[in-house]
Design a protein around this motif. Sequence first.
Motif, PDB file in Angstrom:
ATOM      1  N   ARG A   1       6.419   4.952   4.164  1.00 51.87           N
ATOM      2  CA  ARG A   1       5.394   5.774   4.827  1.00 51.87           C
ATOM      3  C   ARG A   1       5.034   5.174   6.170  1.00 51.87           C
ATOM      4  NH1 ARG A   1       4.049   6.295  -0.343  1.00 51.87           N
ATOM      5  NH2 ARG A   1       4.644   8.346  -1.051  1.00 51.87           N
ATOM      6  N   HIS A   2       4.796   6.060   7.123  1.00 52.40           N
ATOM      7  CA  HIS A   2       4.564   5.638   8.502  1.00 52.40           C
ATOM      8  C   HIS A   2       3.368   6.414   9.029  1.00 52.40           C
ATOM      9  CE1 HIS A   2       7.112   4.285  12.263  1.00 52.40           C
ATOM     10  NE2 HIS A   2       5.845   3.892  12.351  1.00 52.40           N
ATOM     11  N   ILE A   3       2.300   5.689   9.365  1.00 57.25           N
ATOM     12  CA  ILE A   3       1.095   6.357   9.867  1.00 57.25           C
ATOM     13  C   ILE A   3       0.913   6.046  11.351  1.00 57.25           C
ATOM     14  CG2 ILE A   3      -0.445   4.460   9.102  1.00 57.25           C
ATOM     15  CD1 ILE A   3      -2.597   6.657   8.582  1.00 57.25           C
ATOM     16  N   PHE A   4       0.597   7.079  12.104  1.00 58.71           N
ATOM     17  CA  PHE A   4       0.374   6.960  13.546  1.00 58.71           C
ATOM     18  C   PHE A   4      -1.059   7.358  13.860  1.00 58.71           C
ATOM     19  CE2 PHE A   4       4.879   7.679  12.995  1.00 58.71           C
ATOM     20  CZ  PHE A   4       5.474   6.823  13.905  1.00 58.71           C
ATOM     21  N   PHE A   5      -1.784   6.438  14.480  1.00 58.23           N
ATOM     22  CA  PHE A   5      -3.155   6.709  14.917  1.00 58.23           C
ATOM     23  C   PHE A   5      -3.138   7.084  16.393  1.00 58.23           C
ATOM     24  CE2 PHE A   5      -6.141   5.204  11.634  1.00 58.23           C
ATOM     25  CZ  PHE A   5      -5.256   4.611  10.749  1.00 58.23           C
TER      26      PHE A   5
ATOM     27  N   LYS B   1      -4.341  -1.657  10.090  1.00 55.06           N
ATOM     28  CA  LYS B   1      -3.258  -2.642  10.303  1.00 55.06           C
ATOM     29  C   LYS B   1      -3.534  -3.920   9.510  1.00 55.06           C
ATOM     30  CE  LYS B   1      -0.790  -2.799  14.746  1.00 55.06           C
ATOM     31  NZ  LYS B   1       0.421  -2.244  14.394  1.00 55.06           N
ATOM     32  N   ASP B   2      -4.773  -4.416   9.611  1.00 58.54           N
ATOM     33  CA  ASP B   2      -5.133  -5.648   8.914  1.00 58.54           C
ATOM     34  C   ASP B   2      -5.056  -5.467   7.401  1.00 58.54           C
ATOM     35  OD1 ASP B   2      -5.552  -6.880  11.310  1.00 58.54           O
ATOM     36  OD2 ASP B   2      -7.724  -6.677  11.308  1.00 58.54           O
ATOM     37  N   LYS B   3      -5.505  -4.323   6.941  1.00 55.98           N
ATOM     38  CA  LYS B   3      -5.512  -4.054   5.499  1.00 55.98           C
ATOM     39  C   LYS B   3      -4.083  -3.979   4.949  1.00 55.98           C
ATOM     40  CE  LYS B   3      -7.399  -0.685   2.226  1.00 55.98           C
ATOM     41  NZ  LYS B   3      -8.396  -1.349   1.375  1.00 55.98           N
ATOM     42  N   ILE B   4      -3.215  -3.266   5.665  1.00 57.39           N
ATOM     43  CA  ILE B   4      -1.815  -3.142   5.234  1.00 57.39           C
ATOM     44  C   ILE B   4      -1.121  -4.499   5.295  1.00 57.39           C
ATOM     45  CG2 ILE B   4       0.430  -2.264   6.015  1.00 57.39           C
ATOM     46  CD1 ILE B   4      -1.002  -0.263   4.290  1.00 57.39           C
ATOM     47  N   LYS B   5      -1.426  -5.268   6.323  1.00 60.90           N
ATOM     48  CA  LYS B   5      -0.823  -6.591   6.462  1.00 60.90           C
ATOM     49  C   LYS B   5      -1.180  -7.469   5.263  1.00 60.90           C
ATOM     50  CE  LYS B   5      -0.302 -10.159  10.029  1.00 60.90           C
ATOM     51  NZ  LYS B   5      -0.810 -10.657  11.311  1.00 60.90           N
ATOM     52  N   ALA B   6      -2.415  -7.411   4.834  1.00 57.33           N
ATOM     53  CA  ALA B   6      -2.867  -8.201   3.685  1.00 57.33           C
ATOM     54  C   ALA B   6      -2.200  -7.725   2.399  1.00 57.33           C
ATOM     55  CB  ALA B   6      -4.383  -8.112   3.565  1.00 57.33           C
TER      56      ALA B   6
ATOM     57  N   ASN C   1       1.067   2.359  13.109  1.00 59.66           N
ATOM     58  CA  ASN C   1       1.349   2.347  14.544  1.00 59.66           C
ATOM     59  C   ASN C   1       0.294   3.069  15.357  1.00 59.66           C
ATOM     60  OD1 ASN C   1       4.697   2.035  14.096  1.00 59.66           O
ATOM     61  ND2 ASN C   1       3.845   1.300  16.026  1.00 59.66           N
ATOM     62  N   LYS C   2       0.157   2.614  16.587  1.00 62.28           N
ATOM     63  CA  LYS C   2      -0.635   3.388  17.529  1.00 62.28           C
ATOM     64  C   LYS C   2       0.279   4.396  18.223  1.00 62.28           C
ATOM     65  CE  LYS C   2      -0.410  -0.045  21.261  1.00 62.28           C
ATOM     66  NZ  LYS C   2      -1.198  -0.907  22.133  1.00 62.28           N
TER      67      LYS C   2
END
Lengths: 102, 102
Positions: free
Chosen positions: A6-10, A35-40, A52-53
């Motif tokens: 899955r790929h989310i773009f803000f 980003k921080d939440k997914i990284k964790a 991604n932005k």
Amino acid sequence: MSFYERHIFFCVNERDEGQMCCNASGGGKMLNYAKDKIKALQADGPGKVRVNKAGCLGRCDKGPVAVVYPEGVWYSFVDEEDIDEIVDSHLIKGEVVERLKV
Amino acid sequence: MSFYERHIFFCVNERDEGQMCCNASGGGKMLNYAKDKIKALQADGPGKVRVNKAGCLGRCDKGPVAVVYPEGVWYSFVDEEDIDEIVDSHLIKGEVVERLKV
């Protein structure tokens, strides 16, 4: 299968001072939170989810917005609780968050 | 169906001077070329194809890269002829350009 599950773009578009757009209404701040939440959550291995932005996504009337692919589901959000739900339900489990869809 | 029929994201990430990345290797220039081309093709009505810039897409080793959703097909490209083929074949007709896939 695609490279990411899955790929989310803000949308983090910025306009001239005084005009509202996704970044001014929280897009960038919520992007960083996601980003921080997914990284964790993905700390132990290669990420299946990418955050991604993006430039202007063309749906300014619904902003701030993000779009999740491959499903093509669009969300608008207000705060970190909304992002928690999008991450935990949709990005990780694949369950669309109906109440935030636009 | 999603809001857009097809949505392409070009990585236009920039790093510190001296380090190669998608923008330095042509990502931004090709994004602008694709945007202009799609704009001309869709001049008569609401666009079904959207061209966007994005931050680092995480596939630097293949750069410059772009990804097309909802299919989740990744491309690397060199010049305007490559972009013409991605636009004309994939974005407009839905036919994946096998020779440029990564």
